[in-house]
Design an enzyme around this catalytic site. Structure first.
Site, PDB file in Angstrom:
ATOM      1  N   ARG A   1      50.095  27.537  42.761  1.00 57.39           N
ATOM      2  CA  ARG A   1      49.166  28.626  41.860  1.00 57.39           C
ATOM      3  C   ARG A   1      48.003  27.447  41.557  1.00 57.39           C
ATOM      4  O   ARG A   1      48.295  26.648  40.731  1.00 57.39           O
ATOM      5  CB  ARG A   1      50.009  29.059  40.847  1.00 57.39           C
TER       6      ARG A   1
ATOM      7  N   HIS B   1      48.829  44.977  33.984  1.00 55.00           N
ATOM      8  CA  HIS B   1      49.780  43.670  33.732  1.00 55.00           C
ATOM      9  C   HIS B   1      49.710  43.557  32.453  1.00 55.00           C
ATOM     10  O   HIS B   1      48.769  42.830  31.694  1.00 55.00           O
ATOM     11  CB  HIS B   1      49.236  42.582  34.651  1.00 55.00           C
TER      12      HIS B   1
ATOM     13  N   HIS C   1      45.197  36.965  37.256  1.00 60.30           N
ATOM     14  CA  HIS C   1      46.358  37.515  37.348  1.00 60.30           C
ATOM     15  C   HIS C   1      46.381  37.967  38.806  1.00 60.30           C
ATOM     16  O   HIS C   1      47.081  39.026  39.229  1.00 60.30           O
ATOM     17  CB  HIS C   1      46.706  38.717  36.660  1.00 60.30           C
TER      18      HIS C   1
ATOM     19  N   ASN D   1      53.649  25.849  39.866  1.00 59.61           N
ATOM     20  CA  ASN D   1      52.745  26.318  39.027  1.00 59.61           C
ATOM     21  C   ASN D   1      52.637  25.335  37.963  1.00 59.61           C
ATOM     22  O   ASN D   1      53.477  24.928  36.996  1.00 59.61           O
ATOM     23  CB  ASN D   1      53.161  27.768  38.245  1.00 59.61           C
TER      24      ASN D   1
ATOM     25  N   ARG E   1      44.782  37.039  22.338  1.00 53.99           N
ATOM     26  CA  ARG E   1      43.295  37.038  22.680  1.00 53.99           C
ATOM     27  C   ARG E   1      42.623  38.511  22.240  1.00 53.99           C
ATOM     28  O   ARG E   1      43.447  39.361  22.705  1.00 53.99           O
ATOM     29  CB  ARG E   1      43.084  36.917  24.249  1.00 53.99           C
TER      30      ARG E   1
ATOM     31  N   GLU F   1      55.432  36.813  41.267  1.00 53.52           N
ATOM     32  CA  GLU F   1      54.138  36.040  41.614  1.00 53.52           C
ATOM     33  C   GLU F   1      54.922  34.908  42.708  1.00 53.52           C
ATOM     34  O   GLU F   1      54.071  34.601  43.551  1.00 53.52           O
ATOM     35  CB  GLU F   1      53.513  35.351  40.586  1.00 53.52           C
TER      36      GLU F   1
ATOM     37  N   GLY G   1      49.248  37.615  28.304  1.00 51.76           N
ATOM     38  CA  GLY G   1      47.979  37.730  28.828  1.00 51.76           C
ATOM     39  C   GLY G   1      48.133  39.180  29.693  1.00 51.76           C
ATOM     40  O   GLY G   1      49.126  39.587  29.868  1.00 51.76           O
TER      41      GLY G   1
HETATM   42  P1  AMP Z   1      55.131  37.752  29.724  1.00 50.41           P
HETATM   43  O1  AMP Z   1      53.942  37.043  29.174  1.00 50.41           O
HETATM   44  O2  AMP Z   1      54.757  38.703  30.860  1.00 50.41           O
HETATM   45  O3  AMP Z   1      56.172  36.967  29.528  1.00 50.41           O
HETATM   46  O4  AMP Z   1      55.316  38.949  28.371  1.00 50.41           O
HETATM   47  C1  AMP Z   1      55.462  38.803  27.086  1.00 50.41           C
HETATM   48  C2  AMP Z   1      55.363  39.927  26.168  1.00 50.41           C
HETATM   49  O5  AMP Z   1      56.519  40.853  26.839  1.00 50.41           O
HETATM   50  C3  AMP Z   1      55.681  39.766  24.600  1.00 50.41           C
HETATM   51  O6  AMP Z   1      54.687  40.226  23.889  1.00 50.41           O
HETATM   52  C4  AMP Z   1      57.032  40.270  24.530  1.00 50.41           C
HETATM   53  O7  AMP Z   1      57.151  40.980  23.440  1.00 50.41           O
HETATM   54  C5  AMP Z   1      56.901  41.501  25.674  1.00 50.41           C
HETATM   55  N1  AMP Z   1      58.320  42.019  25.611  1.00 50.41           N
HETATM   56  C6  AMP Z   1      59.417  41.440  26.278  1.00 50.41           C
HETATM   57  N2  AMP Z   1      60.590  42.126  26.104  1.00 50.41           N
HETATM   58  C7  AMP Z   1      60.093  43.233  25.541  1.00 50.41           C
HETATM   59  C8  AMP Z   1      60.791  44.605  25.244  1.00 50.41           C
HETATM   60  N3  AMP Z   1      61.962  44.738  25.567  1.00 50.41           N
HETATM   61  N4  AMP Z   1      60.166  45.523  24.812  1.00 50.41           N
HETATM   62  C9  AMP Z   1      58.717  45.105  24.375  1.00 50.41           C
HETATM   63  N5  AMP Z   1      58.198  44.322  24.618  1.00 50.41           N
HETATM   64  C10 AMP Z   1      58.730  43.365  25.377  1.00 50.41           C
END
Ligand code: AMP
Length: 395
Positions: free
Chosen positions: A87, A203, A176, A11, A236, A381, A207
């Protein structure tokens, strides 16, 4: 643990490369991240097969090529990947599925930079670097947009003059796709219901996108020609009145570029709360009594629920809702907030089961008498890209 005939998944971003080497059976993997490429502090953080970690500095890295030389040489060279799956963010309407890369495919990916100026050039740079260093390795492009190419026209067209679609490909594409494909397929394996399945996948990460999937096909998705449309995200805005551009220009004198930055980088959870784009920080601030954080969380949940309810219109039948992404996988409080809005669908959830689903756990949290199922499925992914790469190459 063995790494038989592994596939390398790449990626490539503008200054980073996320990579994973995945065994033939999908069970074993090595992964790592090259970051700050092109800068003096460029480095690779690598995790070996036994879980031990290595960090390698690559000062004066000439972006992707130098890093890939080290990754495929000293870091994973001994495992001899049989193929590379890339990706690629935008496949436009040219690519409806994962595609073996040749000179013509690469040229199309570069042309599609007009639709994804930040991503496609970096994805193409990774492909060119592998061509240069390991020309014998077959490469496959897995497009974020391809899964959504099954959307019907009434879902993918914008209600704007048709010449813009016919002559300039202005339409909704969605993103996604690899995640939505993996998660919806996995939900169909996990449910005990027979027959065809209709899922709404949320998702929710930094994002966010929602997709209506029926019998393995995307029928509608919330992101559009760019990943700005749809749900409220970390930074966003998601959906806004499209006249906001004209209004902000007229009243505040903001340029198109400034408005684009405002909607992509300064909005969403960050913009509304004024504190953070990170769900965990906002949940803490909410508990501490910060009303802007509370509003940001309420808006986020309400908007996800509106999309879920809207996508019941896309599906011939609804089996359930699947949560994934950092927030979807870990945020039990946010999941509960979203699901509470779905009472008109006859949705009922088990608070204790919901609270136990985090940090990689896979499972359901609907009650036995709920009209629809609720699943938490950690997205993968890399696995999906490796799987599609092998399918395209017949490996
Ligand atoms: P990603 O882009 O998929 O890595 O997701 C990032 C988001 O997941 C961020 O807003 C983090 O705050 C949220 N996140 C990670 N762990 C937790 C948790 N235990 N409770 C709530 N949100 C979480």
């Amino acid at each position: 643990m063995s790494l038989q005939n592994p596939t390398l998944v790449l990626n490539c971003g503008s200054s980073s490369i996320k990579y994973a080497l995945i065994s033939e059976d999908g069970e074993t993997r090595i992964e790592g991240l090259a970051e700050a490429l092109g800068n003096a502090d460029a480095r690779i953080k690598h995790k070996n097969l036994d879980g031990s970690k290595v960090e390698i500095n690559i000062p004066n890295s000439g972006a992707h090529t130098e890093a890939l030389k080290i990754i495929l040489g000293e870091l994973i060279g001994e495992y001899k990947p049989v193929a590379v799956g890339h990706r690629v963010v935008h496949g436009g309407d040219k690519f409806t599925k994962a595609t073996k890369i040749n000179a013509e495919v690469l040229a199309h990916i570069e042309e599609l930079a007009s639709l994804a100026p930040l991503h496609n050039p970096a994805n193409a740079a990774g492909i060119k670097a592998i061509n240069e260093l390991f020309p014998q390795l077959p490469q496959v492009a897995i497009f974020d947009t391809a899964f959504h190419q099954t959307m019907p026209a009434h879902a993918y067209r914008y209600a704007i003059p048709k010449a813009l679609y016919e002559e300039h490909h202005i339409r909704r594409y969605g993103f996604h796709g690899t995640s939505h494909a993996y998660v919806s397929n996995r939900a169909s394996q996990l449910t005990t219901k027979d027959g065809k399945h209709g899922w709404i996948v949320a998702h929710l990460g930094n994002g966010c996108s929602a997709t209506a999937v029926y019998d393995g096909q995307s029928l509608d998705t919330s992101m559009g020609i760019t990943p700005l449309e749809g749900l409220m995200m970390g930074t966003r805005s998601g959906d806004v009145d499209p006249s906001l551009h004209a209004l902000l220009n007229r009243t505040l004198g903001l340029s198109i570029g400034e408005i684009d930055t405002l909607l992509n980088k300064q909005s969403g959870l960050l913009g509304v709360s004024g504190i953070s784009n990170d769900m965990r920080n906002l949940e803490q601030a909410d508990k501490d009594g910060n009303q802007d954080a509370t509003l940001a969380l309420d808006m986020f949940a309400y908007r996800v629920a509106k999309y879920i309810l809207g996508y019941t219109a896309a599906l011939p039948e609804l089996t359930g809702v699947v949560f994934t992404g950092g927030i979807g996988e870990n945020g039990a409080e946010m999941r509960a907030k979203i699901v509470t809005h779905l009472k008109h669908l006859g949705a009922k959830f088990d608070t204790a089961k919901n609270a136990q689903l985090f940090r990689g756990a896979e499972g359901s949290f609907h009650t036995a008498d709920s009209a629809l199922e609720f699943w938490v499925i950690p997205t993968d992914e890399e696995y999906q890209i490796a799987k599609e790469t092998k399918e395209v190459l017949g490996l």
